[in-house]
Scaffold this active site. Structure first.
Site, PDB file in Angstrom:
ATOM      1  CB  ALA A 105     -45.013  68.688 -69.415  1.00  0.00           C
ATOM      2  CG  PHE A 106     -40.363  67.007 -65.419  1.00  0.00           C
ATOM      3  CD1 PHE A 106     -39.253  66.299 -64.978  1.00  0.00           C
ATOM      4  CD2 PHE A 106     -40.150  68.192 -66.099  1.00  0.00           C
ATOM      5  CE1 PHE A 106     -37.964  66.767 -65.215  1.00  0.00           C
ATOM      6  CE2 PHE A 106     -38.874  68.676 -66.344  1.00  0.00           C
ATOM      7  CZ  PHE A 106     -37.768  67.958 -65.901  1.00  0.00           C
ATOM      8  CG  ASP A 107     -46.582  64.790 -69.237  1.00  0.00           C
ATOM      9  OD1 ASP A 107     -46.773  65.973 -68.906  1.00  0.00           O
ATOM     10  OD2 ASP A 107     -46.580  64.419 -70.420  1.00  0.00           O
ATOM     11  N   GLY A 158     -44.007  63.164 -62.737  1.00  0.00           N
ATOM     12  CA  GLY A 158     -43.682  63.814 -61.469  1.00  0.00           C
ATOM     13  C   GLY A 158     -44.462  65.067 -61.185  1.00  0.00           C
ATOM     14  CE1 TYR A 168     -48.800  63.575 -78.339  1.00  0.00           C
ATOM     15  CE2 TYR A 168     -48.377  65.820 -77.610  1.00  0.00           C
ATOM     16  CZ  TYR A 168     -48.220  64.819 -78.548  1.00  0.00           C
ATOM     17  OH  TYR A 168     -47.492  65.055 -79.681  1.00  0.00           O
ATOM     18  CG  HIS A 177     -43.554  68.025 -79.272  1.00  0.00           C
ATOM     19  ND1 HIS A 177     -44.272  68.420 -80.383  1.00  0.00           N
ATOM     20  CD2 HIS A 177     -44.121  66.872 -78.853  1.00  0.00           C
ATOM     21  CE1 HIS A 177     -45.236  67.551 -80.621  1.00  0.00           C
ATOM     22  NE2 HIS A 177     -45.163  66.595 -79.718  1.00  0.00           N
ATOM     23  CG  HIS A 213     -44.314  64.695 -82.873  1.00  0.00           C
ATOM     24  ND1 HIS A 213     -45.518  64.596 -82.215  1.00  0.00           N
ATOM     25  CD2 HIS A 213     -44.629  64.791 -84.191  1.00  0.00           C
ATOM     26  CE1 HIS A 213     -46.504  64.642 -83.091  1.00  0.00           C
ATOM     27  NE2 HIS A 213     -45.979  64.764 -84.299  1.00  0.00           N
TER      28      HIS A 213
END
Length: 642
Positions: A297-299, A301, A383, A433, A594
């Site tokens: 994921a590109f959170d 963009g 998240y 991740h 993580h």
């Protein structure tokens, strides 16, 4: 207390709700938009730097909006610049072959679409799941992996979860082995992928106060009280706090943005930053199995950090004498969305600022540290991310991200384990991740023309000048070209980077500057030729420096959603432009690694990752000397003789 702002007092004030309405009305009228057009984002089109820096109170303001629109009918993307001042569209550009960010209403529509799909219903029935009200769907950005269905379509992968009650943890019972591929333009399920039936994990993962059992009964109230009010003042979106002046904005993609940060020293306002913000954040997963192997994921963009901001609550998200600011955006249909209390401003005690006891005389001097806190929190799927800018009395600036929320989970067969993740509950698996944050900082140390240096500490050779082998000293190198400034941290040399103004010197004759003091960091583990790294090549290194270019705003490029790569920071830096004694932009990556653990479930304790900008020769001496002593709370003195 929430602050509602309508008066425009500066060219960098965010667009008001009224200005957003005007922008939408102008676009609809001038471009004759039909029902297929969606407003992906509308933000302030920031004026040129020279206009902002020369602005004086009372000068006329030209207000413009930068807009991204998507036509669901033909799948095409358009950019517009709208003059709110004149009521005209001054630029309308078709941007072929790109997909703008996923919109909030698309996610909601996707969930309902998947739950109505006959093939999905049949697949769920084979698993004994017949109550569709208990099915929850998370649309994930599709990325770009060279699959045929990606070409020319606006798609997401929809992963599903099952709730046995409204209080269950949504992610406690993932429906693994089953997902949908959805075309968002057509709002059509392209296919259902049904690979295997995996039993649902047995535990509900409920984390509400009513469900976890007896709560601690020895937690007494802890209140932060400022009877005389806070030490800061606010005018529009400009904060004055002690010697700091900080202007801020809020952007649908970047979230919280800093503008024109300065510190008053020797009766003059000394600039430090022109602009600083989160440029991109990327979350790659280490699970190589389908479909998690496409979770990259590109959170910022692909979704928009600002659009996903939380309304904050006093006593829960923020504690103390708080000032809140609302944020305004337009949804895809052109309705104005107000996020109440999206931005939080307050002061915090931060322990001892400095102290010394003269053991000969018994004289003690101590000062407590205080910091100004500007923050927002966004929820991106499972998240939560808290974004915090701290300003200290000693001239330091810190950026911190607080990561919490719920792990991305998978159901696995009983008595099964995999090396690329850990069991966090029976039959519930969480893949390892990483979270990478790229922060873009347009430096302005005592002025626009700056240089960037790298400092490495080396050991002296043993010899007559170093008889005991203990000598060491720092070596400073100034970068001249972009290629020289693509760098990584190195613990062995205590490496840091310093941003200086070669034309401004301190009392000792040295160039004034700030250094970047790194905190936790990591490297990505994806191969350089992987689909992820083709799109996020900027993650290969911790630091980049580029000359200022108004169009170079985002490390992942302007449109990372489904983009194959070849755009963004890594691509721009190949031009190898001059970066010495010029208007420079610093890009810093920090990564949280993580490795999942049972203690992260059912809700993850907050993890912290940050970096700090510390003055290095910017001041002639400690700027915190004039902090007044604190009043003692008991017998004795904070400043005394023994």
């Amino acid at each position: 207390m929430s602050i509602h702002i309508e008066a425009i007092t500066h060219p960098l004030e965010p667009l008001t709700a009224g200005e957003l309405e005007q922008t939408i009305a102008i676009l609809k009228r001038e471009m004759e938009l039909d029902e297929y057009y969606r407003f992906t984002s509308i933000n302030l089109y920031e004026p040129a730097k020279e206009i902002v820096l020369q602005y004086k109170s009372g000068d006329p303001l030209e207000r413009e909006a930068f807009c991204v629109l998507l036509n669901n009918g033909d799948g095409q993307t358009y950019e517009a610049i709208v003059s709110i001042s004149t009521g005209k569209v001054i630029s309308w550009v078709h941007v072929p072959g790109v997909q703008p960010s996923i919109m909030v209403d698309e996610m909601m529509l996707c969930q309902e679409l998947v739950k109505r799909d006959p093939d999905m219903i049949q697949a769920l029935e084979r698993r004994g799941l017949t109550d569709m009200e208990r099915i929850m769907v998370d649309p994930w950005s599709a990325g770009h992996f060279g699959h045929a269905e990606e070409e020319g379509r606006r798609i997401v992968r929809a992963l599903s979860y099952y709730r046995t009650s409204e209080f269950d943890n949504l992610y406690a019972r993932p429906i693994s082995g089953l997902y949908a591929l959805v075309d968002l333009n057509q709002m059509k399920v392209l296919k259902i992928v049904d690979r295997e039936i995996v039993p649902l994990p047995p535990l509900d993962g409920n984390y509400t106060a009513d469900a976890v059992g007896p709560l601690r009964n020895d937690v007494r109230p802890l209140d932060i009280v400022q009877p005389q009010g806070p030490s800061f003042t606010v005018k529009g979106h400009e904060i004055s706090w002690q010697k700091w002046k900080v202007r801020f904005g809020f952007h649908s993609r970047e979230g919280l943005v800093l503008h024109t940060v300065s510190y008053r020293d020797q009766e003059r306002e000394r600039p430090i930053l022109y602009r600083a913000s989160l440029s991109e954040m990327v979350v790659p997963y280490g699970d190589p199995t389908e479909p998690v192997n496409r979770n990259n994921a590109f959170d910022a963009g692909e979704y928009g950090i600002g659009m996903l901001a939380n309304p904050l609550e006093l006593g829960c998200d923020c504690l103390g004498e708080i000032r809140y600011f609302d944020a305004h955006f337009a949804d895809s249909l052109g309705n104005i969305v107000q996020i109440n209390n999206a931005i939080c401003l307050h002061e915090e005690d931060f322990g001892i600022g400095w102290k010394h006891t003269d053991w000969r005389t018994g004289h003690v001097e101590v000062r407590r540290s205080r910091r100004l806190v500007l923050s927002s929190i966004s929820t991106v799927g499972n998240y939560e991310y808290g974004f915090f800018w701290y300003f200290y009395q000693d001239g330091s600036i810190q950026f911190e991200v607080k990561l919490t929320g719920i792990l991305h989970t998978e159901a696995i067969q009983p008595d099964t384990r995999y090396p690329y993740g850990n069991l966090i509950a029976p039959q519930l698996f969480a893949a390892h991740h990483q979270h990478f944050f790229n922060i873009r900082m347009d430096m302005m140390i005592d002025g626009i023309n700056n240089s960037v240096c790298e400092v490495n500490t080396v050991s002296m050779d043993k010899g007559p000048d170093n008889p005991y082998g203990n000598g060491f000293y720092p070596v400073t190198t100034t970068f001249k070209k972009e290629s020289e400034a693509i760098r990584d941290l190195d613990l062995r040399t205590a490496r840091y980077w310093k941003f200086i103004n070669p034309h401004s010197t301190n009392a000792l004759g040295d160039p004034v500057g700030y250094k970047l003091f790194a905190g936790e960091n990591a490297y990505p583990y994806a191969h350089d030729d992987s689909p992820l790294m083709k799109r996020a090549g900027f993650l290969k290194h911790h630091l980049y420096v580029t000359p200022f270019d108004r169009e170079e705003r985002y490390a992942s490029g302007r449109y990372p959603n489904q983009h194959p790569g070849g755009d963004g920071l890594e691509h721009w830096a190949k031009a190898d432009r001059n970066i010495e004694n010029t208007d420079v932009v610093v890009w810093y990556n920090m990564g949280h690694h993580h490795i999942t653990r049972p203690e992260d479930w059912p809700v993850m304790p907050t993890a912290y990752i940050s970096f700090t900008l510390k003055p290095v020769g910017f001041f002639d001496r400690s700027p915190a000397l004039d902090v007044p002593p604190s009043a003692p709370k008991a017998h004795g003195h904070c400043q005394h003789h023994q």
